[in-house]
Design a protein around this motif. Structure first.
Motif, PDB file in Angstrom:
ATOM      1  N   GLU A  23       0.818  -1.181   0.137  1.00 33.37           N
ATOM      2  CA  GLU A  23      -0.053   0.036   0.088  1.00 33.37           C
ATOM      3  C   GLU A  23       0.976   1.274  -0.033  1.00 33.37           C
ATOM      4  OE1 GLU A  23      -3.172   2.133   2.875  1.00 33.37           O
ATOM      5  OE2 GLU A  23      -3.223  -0.073   2.932  1.00 33.37           O
ATOM      6  N   PHE A  24       0.776   2.082  -1.081  1.00 33.00           N
ATOM      7  CA  PHE A  24       1.554   3.246  -1.280  1.00 33.00           C
ATOM      8  C   PHE A  24       0.974   4.393  -0.268  1.00 33.00           C
ATOM      9  CE2 PHE A  24       2.483   1.344  -5.407  1.00 33.00           C
ATOM     10  CZ  PHE A  24       3.863   0.884  -5.206  1.00 33.00           C
ATOM     11  N   ALA A  25       1.938   5.387   0.398  1.00 36.56           N
ATOM     12  CA  ALA A  25       1.573   6.476   1.124  1.00 36.56           C
ATOM     13  C   ALA A  25       0.702   7.153   0.160  1.00 36.56           C
ATOM     14  CB  ALA A  25       2.754   7.079   1.611  1.00 36.56           C
ATOM     15  N   ALA A  26       0.052   8.137   0.765  1.00 35.32           N
ATOM     16  CA  ALA A  26      -1.133   8.906   0.161  1.00 35.32           C
ATOM     17  C   ALA A  26       0.023  10.184  -0.273  1.00 35.32           C
ATOM     18  CB  ALA A  26      -1.837   9.443   1.068  1.00 35.32           C
ATOM     19  N   ARG A  27      -0.431  10.545  -1.399  1.00 36.96           N
ATOM     20  CA  ARG A  27       0.566  11.627  -1.933  1.00 36.96           C
ATOM     21  C   ARG A  27      -0.325  12.816  -2.164  1.00 36.96           C
ATOM     22  NH1 ARG A  27       5.547  10.694  -1.428  1.00 36.96           N
ATOM     23  NH2 ARG A  27       6.144   8.395  -1.744  1.00 36.96           N
ATOM     24  N   GLN A  28       0.313  14.029  -2.673  1.00 35.15           N
ATOM     25  CA  GLN A  28      -0.179  15.209  -2.947  1.00 35.15           C
ATOM     26  C   GLN A  28       0.532  16.013  -4.009  1.00 35.15           C
ATOM     27  OE1 GLN A  28      -0.696  18.289   0.078  1.00 35.15           O
ATOM     28  NE2 GLN A  28       1.110  17.754   1.225  1.00 35.15           N
ATOM     29  N   ILE A  42       5.846  19.111  -7.572  1.00 36.52           N
ATOM     30  CA  ILE A  42       6.676  18.296  -6.775  1.00 36.52           C
ATOM     31  C   ILE A  42       5.537  17.341  -6.227  1.00 36.52           C
ATOM     32  CG2 ILE A  42       8.210  17.873  -5.047  1.00 36.52           C
ATOM     33  CD1 ILE A  42       9.392  19.467  -7.511  1.00 36.52           C
ATOM     34  N   PRO A  43       5.883  15.979  -6.313  1.00 36.18           N
ATOM     35  CA  PRO A  43       4.951  14.937  -5.559  1.00 36.18           C
ATOM     36  C   PRO A  43       5.293  14.795  -3.911  1.00 36.18           C
ATOM     37  CG  PRO A  43       6.059  13.725  -7.019  1.00 36.18           C
ATOM     38  CD  PRO A  43       6.400  15.156  -7.362  1.00 36.18           C
ATOM     39  N   MET A  44       4.645  15.093  -3.176  1.00 36.03           N
ATOM     40  CA  MET A  44       5.095  14.838  -1.526  1.00 36.03           C
ATOM     41  C   MET A  44       4.062  14.158  -0.973  1.00 36.03           C
ATOM     42  SD  MET A  44       6.175  18.686  -0.659  1.00 36.03           S
ATOM     43  CE  MET A  44       7.311  19.630  -1.776  1.00 36.03           C
ATOM     44  N   ALA A  45       4.369  13.615   0.011  1.00 39.74           N
ATOM     45  CA  ALA A  45       3.480  12.905   0.908  1.00 39.74           C
ATOM     46  C   ALA A  45       2.344  13.751   1.736  1.00 39.74           C
ATOM     47  CB  ALA A  45       4.283  12.082   2.171  1.00 39.74           C
ATOM     48  N   ALA A  46       1.437  13.078   1.701  1.00 43.51           N
ATOM     49  CA  ALA A  46       0.091  14.007   2.137  1.00 43.51           C
ATOM     50  C   ALA A  46       0.379  14.638   3.459  1.00 43.51           C
ATOM     51  CB  ALA A  46      -1.009  13.161   2.247  1.00 43.51           C
TER      52      ALA A  46
END
Length: 128
Positions: A23-28, A42-46
């Motif tokens: 399960e991948f970490a939620a991204r924003q 830039i994709p970052m953790a939620a």
């Protein structure tokens, strides 16, 4: 024996793990715009704290977040010069005394470049 241990595998580029059951970490996606007008995301953790400033990958300038977050103003100390650090250790009077002492030694030929030294009188010249 060493040759057989890596048979059938390419070195360095292949992973034998698969993504099933992970399960991948939620991204924003966080958007930024630099002063040159370059826009990028830039994709970052939620749950990550989103920085207000990020370096532009094209020109290297500081890009501001499109979310409207402003960078915090830094309380910068004024740069300490050599003179400031010297005054923390010595008073002006002490510095003047040291300067006078060193100038006397320099004028007397005790210190300084060799070409400025005055020839010293030998004992035979002093007695004559």
């Amino acid at each position: 024996m060493g040759e057989r241990t890596l048979r059938g595998a390419r070195l360095g580029g292949q992973s034998f793990e698969d993504e099933r059951g992970i399960e991948f970490a939620a991204r924003q996606q966080v958007g930024y715009v630099c002063p040159q007008g370059h826009e990028f995301e830039i994709p970052m953790a939620a749950e990550a704290d989103v920085p207000a400033v990020w370096e532009c990958p094209r020109c290297g300038a500081e890009a501001l977040s499109t979310s409207g977050a402003k960078p915090e103003a830094k309380n910068e100390k004024p740069a300490r010069t050599h003179w400031d650090m010297l005054l923390e250790r010595r008073s002006i009077k002490e510095l003047e005394d040291i300067l006078a002492e060193r100038l006397d030694l320099l004028r007397g030929g005790e210190i300084g470049p060799a070409h400025l030294h005055r020839p010293r009188k030998s004992k035979s010249q002093k007695t004559a």
